[in-house]
Enzyme design. Structure first.
Site, mmCIF file in Angstrom:
data_model
loop_
_atom_site.group_PDB
_atom_site.id
_atom_site.type_symbol
_atom_site.label_atom_id
_atom_site.label_comp_id
_atom_site.label_asym_id
_atom_site.label_seq_id
_atom_site.Cartn_x
_atom_site.Cartn_y
_atom_site.Cartn_z
ATOM 1 N N ASP A 1 79.884 65.157 135.519
ATOM 2 C CA ASP A 1 78.511 65.035 134.948
ATOM 3 C C ASP A 1 78.242 65.277 133.562
ATOM 4 O O ASP A 1 77.195 64.245 133.205
ATOM 5 C CB ASP A 1 77.841 66.042 135.894
ATOM 6 N N SER B 1 71.055 66.209 137.385
ATOM 7 C CA SER B 1 70.014 66.809 136.663
ATOM 8 C C SER B 1 70.293 68.145 135.902
ATOM 9 O O SER B 1 69.819 68.328 134.639
ATOM 10 C CB SER B 1 68.794 67.222 137.472
ATOM 11 N N PRO C 1 64.295 63.579 139.991
ATOM 12 C CA PRO C 1 64.089 64.753 140.494
ATOM 13 C C PRO C 1 65.581 65.666 140.284
ATOM 14 O O PRO C 1 66.612 64.959 140.211
ATOM 15 C CB PRO C 1 64.059 64.602 142.073
HETATM 16 O O1 PMV Z 1 75.758 66.639 142.523
HETATM 17 P P1 PMV Z 1 76.133 66.278 141.383
HETATM 18 O O2 PMV Z 1 75.160 65.260 140.594
HETATM 19 O O3 PMV Z 1 75.904 67.511 140.274
HETATM 20 O O4 PMV Z 1 77.525 65.783 141.246
HETATM 21 C C1 PMV Z 1 78.554 66.584 141.539
HETATM 22 C C2 PMV Z 1 79.945 65.916 141.330
HETATM 23 C C3 PMV Z 1 81.207 66.606 142.082
HETATM 24 O O5 PMV Z 1 82.266 65.722 142.084
HETATM 25 C C4 PMV Z 1 80.580 67.252 143.309
HETATM 26 C C5 PMV Z 1 81.412 67.955 141.456
HETATM 27 C C6 PMV Z 1 82.201 67.886 140.143
HETATM 28 O O6 PMV Z 1 82.357 68.992 139.334
HETATM 29 O O7 PMV Z 1 82.560 66.818 139.540
#
Ligand code: PMV
Length: 325
Positions: free
Chosen positions: A158, A114, A107
């Site tokens: 990510d 995602s 999801p």
């Molecule tokens: O929530 P996600 O899966 O997009 O992960 C974000 C990771 C963070 O460290 C909060 C932001 C980033 O740019 O690394």
């Protein structure tokens, strides 16, 4: 003479495909934005697949529960639209007529990456449709262009992790593979609550501006925890990893990016025998992860989490063991 907006050359000659995967951040979400290290695990079983097909008319998009003309995509898909545009600019066909479709096993808006996975898959599919090669750096830069629309100032974690086949250590834009051979299993559970990474990243930025003395030590702690975790992961010390997960969750909660659902799920996982548990990704919604000492223990924890309201759960074997399982 009437000149058409599009020439036949604007459509790709054939279908293009792209694939990325979901990821979990084991350690270092948020602090990674401030230059501290993070460790992330791609989840090979949870795929994001993009397909790009030639079209007769204006570009269309079918993605993350929405379908329609690309130029009318809702704001929540702005980063995917940016991914299509960035890839089309890269191949030198900004007005190409194409249908872009993504299909995901996981999801959106749950801290599983995602937005970066969708962007990365779409970019690869566009490049494939136009037979344009790209190296890892090009692919990263194109995905980051989309991620900037999604998050503002993404660390790049990510974009890297969702395109990776192995666990990674990421620090200040540099990525290294990290060997994980831990006698433990990872449970990922979806709280069912949509999280907004842009919002939680913004919350910490504001907090940092207003109260640097209260915020810096928490970020530094998260950095230290990620470094300690690196050693524990290399040594296969599951108990230490569990304790570090608990410690990381406490710091993330103190930074204000947990919520009552996530705290309750983390407590449930611990009560059900987890070695440790924490939120993963942006927080305030999204997923928790819990470490279990065996597959049966992981299944018990997953069941307890679903009993406590988790929408879904997945049990993941650490790399080296997965092959043997
Ligand atoms: O929530 P996600 O899966 O997009 O992960 C974000 C990771 C963070 O460290 C909060 C932001 C980033 O740019 O690394």
């Amino acid at each position: 003479m009437q000149v058409s907006d599009h020439s036949p050359a604007d459509a790709p000659a054939h279908t293009g495909m792209g694939q990325t995967v979901a990821k979990v951040i084991l350690f270092g979400e948020h602090s990674v934005v401030y230059g501290y290290p993070a460790i992330a695990l791609p989840l090979a079983g949870l795929r994001m697949i993009a397909r790009v097909e030639p079209a007769d008319g204006p570009a269309t998009l079918t993605c993350l529960g929405w379908s329609g003309p690309l130029r009318q995509a809702p704001a929540r898909l702005a980063s995917v639209v940016r991914a299509v545009d960035a890839a089309l600019e890269h191949v030198g066909r900004p007005d190409a007529r194409l249908h872009v479709t993504t299909v995901a096993d996981f999801p959106p808006e749950r801290g599983l990456g995602s937005s970066a996975a969708a962007a990365g898959a779409v970019i690869r599919a566009v490049l494939d449709a136009f037979d344009t090669p790209a190296d890892a750096e090009d692919l990263f830069e194109l995905t980051q262009a989309a991620e900037r629309v999604a998050h503002g100032h993404p660390s790049g974690l990510d974009a890297t992790a969702t395109a990776s086949t192995a666990p990674i250590r990421f620090e200040a834009g540099r990525t290294e593979p990290i060997a994980i051979d831990v006698p433990a299993w990872l449970v990922v559970a979806d709280s069912g609550v949509h999280g907004s990474t842009r919002e939680t990243v913004g919350h910490i930025r504001e907090r940092h501006e207003i109260d640097p003395q209260g915020t810096d030590p928490l970020l530094a702690d998260l950095g230290r925890i990620a470094r300690d975790a690196e050693t524990a992961l290399r040594d296969g010390d599951a108990a230490a990893i569990g304790e570090l997960m608990d410690a990381a969750h406490a710091r993330l909660a103190a930074l204000g990016v947990s919520d009552t659902h996530l705290d309750a799920l983390v407590a449930t996982a611990r009560d059900a025998g987890a070695l440790g548990a924490k939120l993963t990704g942006g927080g305030r919604g999204g997923c928790v992860i819990a470490l279990a000492e065996s597959r049966p223990a992981a299944e018990r924890i997953a069941q307890a989490l679903e009993g406590a309201g988790a929408r879904r759960s997945w049990v993941h074997a650490p790399q080296a063991r997965e092959a043997a399982a």
